[in-house]
Motif scaffolding. Sequence first.
Motif, PDB file in Angstrom:
ATOM      1  N   PHE A   1      -2.826 -21.717  -1.095  1.00 11.79           N
ATOM      2  CA  PHE A   1      -3.837 -21.758  -1.871  1.00 11.79           C
ATOM      3  C   PHE A   1      -3.550 -22.994  -2.884  1.00 11.79           C
ATOM      4  O   PHE A   1      -4.616 -23.783  -3.241  1.00 11.79           O
ATOM      5  N   ALA A   2      -2.418 -23.266  -3.229  1.00 15.75           N
ATOM      6  CA  ALA A   2      -2.143 -24.309  -4.121  1.00 15.75           C
ATOM      7  C   ALA A   2      -2.485 -25.835  -3.578  1.00 15.75           C
ATOM      8  O   ALA A   2      -3.141 -26.593  -4.247  1.00 15.75           O
ATOM      9  N   PHE A   3      -2.096 -25.950  -2.256  1.00 17.78           N
ATOM     10  CA  PHE A   3      -2.391 -27.137  -1.710  1.00 17.78           C
ATOM     11  C   PHE A   3      -4.044 -27.233  -1.506  1.00 17.78           C
ATOM     12  O   PHE A   3      -4.783 -28.132  -1.690  1.00 17.78           O
ATOM     13  N   LEU A   4      -4.779 -26.226  -1.275  1.00 14.90           N
ATOM     14  CA  LEU A   4      -6.285 -26.112  -1.051  1.00 14.90           C
ATOM     15  C   LEU A   4      -6.691 -26.526  -2.185  1.00 14.90           C
ATOM     16  O   LEU A   4      -7.726 -27.237  -2.325  1.00 14.90           O
ATOM     17  N   LEU A   5      -6.150 -26.120  -3.406  1.00 18.87           N
ATOM     18  CA  LEU A   5      -6.752 -26.140  -4.807  1.00 18.87           C
ATOM     19  C   LEU A   5      -6.582 -27.780  -5.119  1.00 18.87           C
ATOM     20  O   LEU A   5      -7.276 -28.351  -5.818  1.00 18.87           O
ATOM     21  N   LEU A   6      -5.025 -28.068  -5.153  1.00 19.97           N
ATOM     22  CA  LEU A   6      -4.597 -29.398  -5.855  1.00 19.97           C
ATOM     23  C   LEU A   6      -4.498 -30.644  -4.816  1.00 19.97           C
ATOM     24  O   LEU A   6      -4.635 -31.783  -5.217  1.00 19.97           O
ATOM     25  N   ARG A   7      -4.285 -30.248  -3.410  1.00 22.27           N
ATOM     26  CA  ARG A   7      -4.268 -31.496  -2.628  1.00 22.27           C
ATOM     27  C   ARG A   7      -4.690 -31.176  -1.222  1.00 22.27           C
ATOM     28  O   ARG A   7      -3.896 -30.687  -0.263  1.00 22.27           O
ATOM     29  N   PRO A   8      -5.954 -30.902  -1.093  1.00 20.83           N
ATOM     30  CA  PRO A   8      -6.707 -30.235   0.013  1.00 20.83           C
ATOM     31  C   PRO A   8      -6.293 -31.048   1.247  1.00 20.83           C
ATOM     32  O   PRO A   8      -6.473 -30.461   2.480  1.00 20.83           O
ATOM     33  N   GLN A   9      -6.082 -32.383   0.998  1.00 20.54           N
ATOM     34  CA  GLN A   9      -6.026 -33.162   2.329  1.00 20.54           C
ATOM     35  C   GLN A   9      -4.288 -33.053   2.752  1.00 20.54           C
ATOM     36  O   GLN A   9      -3.943 -33.423   3.904  1.00 20.54           O
ATOM     37  N   GLY A  10      -3.540 -32.309   2.146  1.00 18.59           N
ATOM     38  CA  GLY A  10      -2.346 -31.920   2.552  1.00 18.59           C
ATOM     39  C   GLY A  10      -1.148 -32.757   2.293  1.00 18.59           C
ATOM     40  O   GLY A  10      -1.250 -33.730   1.434  1.00 18.59           O
ATOM     41  N   LEU A  11       0.120 -32.731   2.690  1.00 15.70           N
ATOM     42  CA  LEU A  11       1.058 -33.220   2.392  1.00 15.70           C
ATOM     43  C   LEU A  11       1.084 -34.828   2.729  1.00 15.70           C
ATOM     44  O   LEU A  11       1.108 -35.776   1.950  1.00 15.70           O
ATOM     45  N   PHE A  12       0.607 -34.992   3.888  1.00 17.63           N
ATOM     46  CA  PHE A  12       0.538 -36.573   4.439  1.00 17.63           C
ATOM     47  C   PHE A  12      -1.066 -36.930   4.780  1.00 17.63           C
ATOM     48  O   PHE A  12      -1.287 -38.011   5.304  1.00 17.63           O
TER      49      PHE A  12
END
Lengths: 291, 388
Positions: A272-283
């Motif tokens: 959820f945190a990634f989808l909210l803050l960095r939806p493109q993912g780590l790389f």
Amino acid sequence: MSIALQLLFTGIGIGAVYALVALGFVLIYRATNVVNFAQGQFAMLGAFGMVITTEGLGLPYWLGILLTLAAMALFGALFNLGVYYPLRHRSFLPVVISTIGASILLTNGVLATYGPEPATLPGLTDLPGLNFGGLFLDSQYLAIIAITLVLVVLQYLFFERTLLGKKLQATSQDKEMASLLGIPVAGMIMLTFVYSAVLGGIAGILVAPILFVSVGLGAQIALKAFAASIIGGFGDIPGAIAGGLAIGVIETFGAFYISVPYKDAYAFVLLFAFLLLRPQGLFGEKVSQKA
Amino acid sequence: MPHHHGHSRCRAALAGLPLAGLALIGSVLTSTARAQDILIGMATPLTGAAAESGRYAQWGAEMAVAEVNAAGGVLGRKLKLVIEDDQTSNPGIVAAFNRLASDPQIAVFLGSIRSTQVHAMDPDVRRVAKPVFFGGTDPLLTQAGDPWLFRARPNDSYSAKVIAAFGVETLHLQKWAIISSSDAFGSSGARLLTADLAALGIKPITQQSYPNQAADFTPVVLSVKNSGADAIGSYFTFEQDLGVFARQARQFGLRTTWVGSPSIADTAALHLAGPALWGTYGVADFNADSSPETHTFAEKYLALHHVPADNFGGWTYDSIHLAAIAIAAAKTTEPAKLRAAILAIQGYKGVEGTYDFDAQGDGLHGYNVVHNDHGKIVFVKRVDFPKP
């Protein structure tokens, strides 16, 4: 300190399994632009393949692995022909539903033919593990980490240093252009399914001695692996590996230092945190940055 | 042509008449035979995480049905099992029970051995208002005022008492770690064990609960190891979890004395965990050596199915016999009379123990203590409590 190292080791071990299955998700997504929700069942089939060849037929372990992986390669080809190929010109949704249907069929097919009893599978080695001043390195986890590492390196060399790998990459980047350049796109997609099935099979073989062999094995791993591939940036190979390892480590540390019952939640909180803050993912790249 | 066509259609219709007649007679005979059978509905896991134990439960029930029918049936009628898959899930058992309950001919039901599933189906059991035997061991299930639930296993107020008393008074264990699943069964068991240890003057030094189908137990094993516990009291719901924990505990050198709830001694757990469970103790409602009735059942079960009998087959076997006894005593399948007949069963020697039903629907009031001696489950003693 030794507890933290112990948790780190276990987390990386479990995370490596998530990463292997996540790689299968990503490779098929890159080649076909659809998510294969039967990827977890590939792991389950690999584990059952080992049980059938080693326990059922009494073959040596190494031969069991070879035969199982050969069978998985054949299965990947058949899966492509039966589940993806007839729907290749349809939109995203019918193909995804087709893979969900295939996962249900595979689970119940194994249940109907093999039965519900979980089976045990010995590890790759009879050694229980190594002990370094209170830090216990389980031999199966060591094998999982080592094999994942080797596979990742081989995969990198294959994609970056071989013509076939470059053709696969070209296919995943732009199928029409690849076709215009004379690359057999259908063949490349077939090869991707074959490789993903083998990867799933390897994950199943590696994790079966720890989690036992049952029809629920695939589902147990697949959800976390799917989360790993999103965290890594869907479609990104190093991201899938990093995402899998991150989930394995975070859930293991979270279980020890915060709460065991919420262990499964940590992966999804991270998601959820990634989808909210960095939806493109780590790389992954931001969509707006793409040409 | 139309005329000719009409003739052939007429001939075909006439030729079909005897066949239709036969089909009708067959259908009437079938429905008459079905009407004469006493139907027992059984919701059991045929798929999902507990599918293995669901098969054992089915075998136990089928053995009892065969025995009752071989002895002439009940009220001159044969028993017949109608089975639905509960998919090892709460929604699954609610759907399975409702499918069964839609058949008005079903007189008695067998529910689940998993407390969480019995909680889930409880509202529908009250609505259907027919007797349901079940094996879940959360004591609350018979204390929540549902008059149609009848337990064919001892509840966890007894298992916790026996684990605590045996561990503290017989094995002299003082520093306890409690490990339990986070579902209704595990939470209830952990709460009761904590209370029974407190009654003996002991406060657990660590309590660990885990989600079902946990892939890895390293954090739990390390927590218990670091706590310095000399005893583990456990309530594991699924044998696969128990197997993973047992093997990891052994790998990490956790040699703490372990007294577990019945899953520690059942066939699936012994198969999966193997030597990792050697030396453990368990409380078990079923043990082949606990009574002559149990011994006979265990031998017959082994001969038929080639796996050792355990509580999964034991409670369903007893439930069918209890249903047959109640129907015979009530001389009807009318639910209210059947309920009274079940509660009136006293002193019936089943394979899970001697049934003395109390007013709340609990049939059994004690447990066996068993020991895993190099993979063989050895009977230690039987502990019975007075009926409340």
